[in-house]
Design an enzyme around this catalytic site. Structure first.
Site, PDB file in Angstrom:
ATOM      1  N   SER A 225     -31.448  -5.447  26.497  1.00  7.56           N
ATOM      2  CA  SER A 225     -30.481  -5.493  25.391  1.00  7.56           C
ATOM      3  C   SER A 225     -30.603  -4.295  24.454  1.00  7.56           C
ATOM      4  O   SER A 225     -29.976  -4.275  23.406  1.00  7.56           O
ATOM      5  CB  SER A 225     -30.683  -6.789  24.587  1.00  7.56           C
ATOM      6  OG  SER A 225     -31.982  -6.827  24.024  1.00  7.56           O
TER       7      SER A 225
ATOM      8  N   ARG B  92     -31.691  -6.921   6.125  1.00  3.99           N
ATOM      9  CA  ARG B  92     -32.980  -7.620   6.177  1.00  3.99           C
ATOM     10  C   ARG B  92     -33.723  -7.506   4.851  1.00  3.99           C
ATOM     11  O   ARG B  92     -34.398  -8.442   4.420  1.00  3.99           O
ATOM     12  CB  ARG B  92     -33.851  -7.045   7.301  1.00  3.99           C
ATOM     13  CG  ARG B  92     -33.442  -7.453   8.709  1.00  3.99           C
ATOM     14  CD  ARG B  92     -34.351  -6.777   9.708  1.00  3.99           C
ATOM     15  NE  ARG B  92     -34.093  -7.201  11.083  1.00  3.99           N
ATOM     16  CZ  ARG B  92     -34.760  -6.760  12.141  1.00  3.99           C
ATOM     17  NH1 ARG B  92     -35.728  -5.867  11.960  1.00  3.99           N
ATOM     18  NH2 ARG B  92     -34.469  -7.192  13.354  1.00  3.99           N
TER      19      ARG B  92
ATOM     20  N   GLY C 173     -32.112 -16.587  19.409  1.00  5.00           N
ATOM     21  CA  GLY C 173     -31.187 -16.328  20.493  1.00  5.00           C
ATOM     22  C   GLY C 173     -30.089 -17.352  20.585  1.00  5.00           C
ATOM     23  O   GLY C 173     -29.780 -18.075  19.626  1.00  5.00           O
TER      24      GLY C 173
ATOM     25  N   GLU D  71     -30.320  -8.662 -18.969  1.00  2.00           N
ATOM     26  CA  GLU D  71     -29.883  -8.555 -20.358  1.00  2.00           C
ATOM     27  C   GLU D  71     -30.993  -8.009 -21.255  1.00  2.00           C
ATOM     28  O   GLU D  71     -30.764  -7.162 -22.113  1.00  2.00           O
ATOM     29  CB  GLU D  71     -29.435  -9.932 -20.865  1.00  2.00           C
ATOM     30  CG  GLU D  71     -28.262 -10.540 -20.113  1.00  2.00           C
ATOM     31  CD  GLU D  71     -28.706 -11.453 -18.986  1.00  2.00           C
ATOM     32  OE1 GLU D  71     -28.031 -12.472 -18.753  1.00  2.00           O
ATOM     33  OE2 GLU D  71     -29.734 -11.154 -18.323  1.00  2.00           O
TER      34      GLU D  71
END
Length: 365
Positions: A165, A181, A296, A49
């Site tokens: 992975s 992130r 995990g 503001e």
């Protein structure tokens, strides 16, 4: 023009920089012309503001303001925005969402009305609520908003039987995660994730030309037995790393980690297992308003078993990994009956490169 939509877009620019304050945007309009805009600056700096009023200058007198969150009415690190609005001579204020902060909670609207300013509440309320969902959870409970994010194959695997992975999710999905992130206060993983994947856990590709953002989230490693190697890549990244271990911890284990730059916090634990509710309370006391959990499976299991997750983001890749020994997503105890399964609400599906992103909020008991 949708002026409140404009204010919301300005508020998005503040995400990642304002915590523990909310991300707010403000637009001042006079004679159907935008004469001032602003969004919340870093803590201790002017709010949205005030930034808009400074830009509008004398044109703020007799104008209308559109603001994402109810203007504050108390003295904190900065003077109250309500006073700035009244002093500027603004005649009408449109507020998307009433501030749930007990120090405000409708009092800002009341003071504006008592000063003769017309106030409208509720325009784009739901968008404003979602934009500041972390702030709302934190300011009303004292603990951070928890997001569980993971990528898996069509058959629910997060890695092969040999632990590979990289990469299950698409480039587009990974790029979005870096933007995510950037907006959270902390990224949390378990020690096994550090030892297996050696991730950087930093926000990248968010500051132009693939660079790293100037504000990095706190990295939190839940490591009951303090087995994180001091050579892990997280210690070479800008920003801070917090290792949460179960009491008591051998001093020889912590010495090397502290030398690598880690902060060690010890919490009560049973056989090396940390009570996650205690951890979230600790983070809340440190004014951490949001935590992105990236693995995990044991950590996910502990959080889901305790109903401590608020939001879920799942990237499903169009691949099949197979194998009984391939790693699955969520460990823990789980449920015995389908009727007791954790349900999501407000579920959305969208494409993310070749993946499908499913998001939703945990339906609390």
């Amino acid at each position: 023009m949708d002026y409140m939509k404009h204010a919301l877009s300005l508020a998005e620019l503040a995400l990642g920089y304002t915590s523990p304050n909310p991300a707010v945007g403000a637009v001042i309009v006079k004679d159907a012309m935008v004469v001032g805009v602003g969004f919340t600056q870093s803590p201790g700096s002017p709010h949205a503001e005030v930034m808009a009023i400074r830009q509008a200058k004398d044109r703020a007198k007799g104008a209308s303001m559109y603001v994402v969150l109810e203007p504050c009415c108390h003295y904190g690190r900065t003077p109250p925005c309500v006073k700035a609005i009244i002093d500027a001579g603004i005649e009408e204020v449109h507020v998307a969402l009433v501030d749930p902060n007990p120090l405000v909670a409708g009092e800002g609207v009341k003071q504006l009305q008592e000063a003769g300013i017309t106030v409208h509440v509720g325009d784009h309320e739901e968008e404003a609520r979602k934009l500041n969902e972390s702030y709302i959870k934190y300011i009303t409970t004292g603990i951070p908003f928890v997001i569980a994010k993971f990528a898996m194959s069509l058959d629910g695997k997060i890695a092969t039987k040999d632990g590979d992975s990289r990469w299950i999710s698409s480039y587009e999905s990974r790029h979005y995660v870096h933007r995510l992130r950037h907006t959270v206060d902390a990224i949390m993983v378990g020690a096994n994730t550090i030892m297996t994947d050696d991730p950087q856990l930093s926000a990248r590709r968010c500051s132009g030309k693939g660079g790293k953002t100037r504000v990095q989230p706190l990295r939190i490693i839940v490591d009951g037995r303090c087995k994180t190697p001091p050579t892990a890549r997280v210690f070479k990244e800008p920003g801070n790393t917090l290792i949460v271990a179960a009491q008591p911890v051998e001093e020889k284990k912590t010495t090397a980690l502290k030398a690598a730059g880690a902060e060690i916090v010890e919490l009560p634990g049973i056989e090396g297992i940390i009570d996650m509710e205690d951890l979230l309370k600790l983070l809340g006391n440190r004014q951490i308003t949001s935590v992105l959990v990236e693995g995990g499976s044991d950590l996910f299991g502990s959080l889901f078993d305790s109903y401590l997750v608020d939001k879920v983001l799942v990237y499903i890749a169009p691949i099949i990994i197979g194998g009984e020994k391939a790693k699955h997503t969520i460990g823990g105890e789980g449920v015995s009956k389908i009727a007791d399964a954790i349900h999501l609400q407000d579920v959305h599906m969208e494409n993310s490169g070749s993946d499908v992103l499913i998001s939703g909020y945990i339906q609390k008991k």
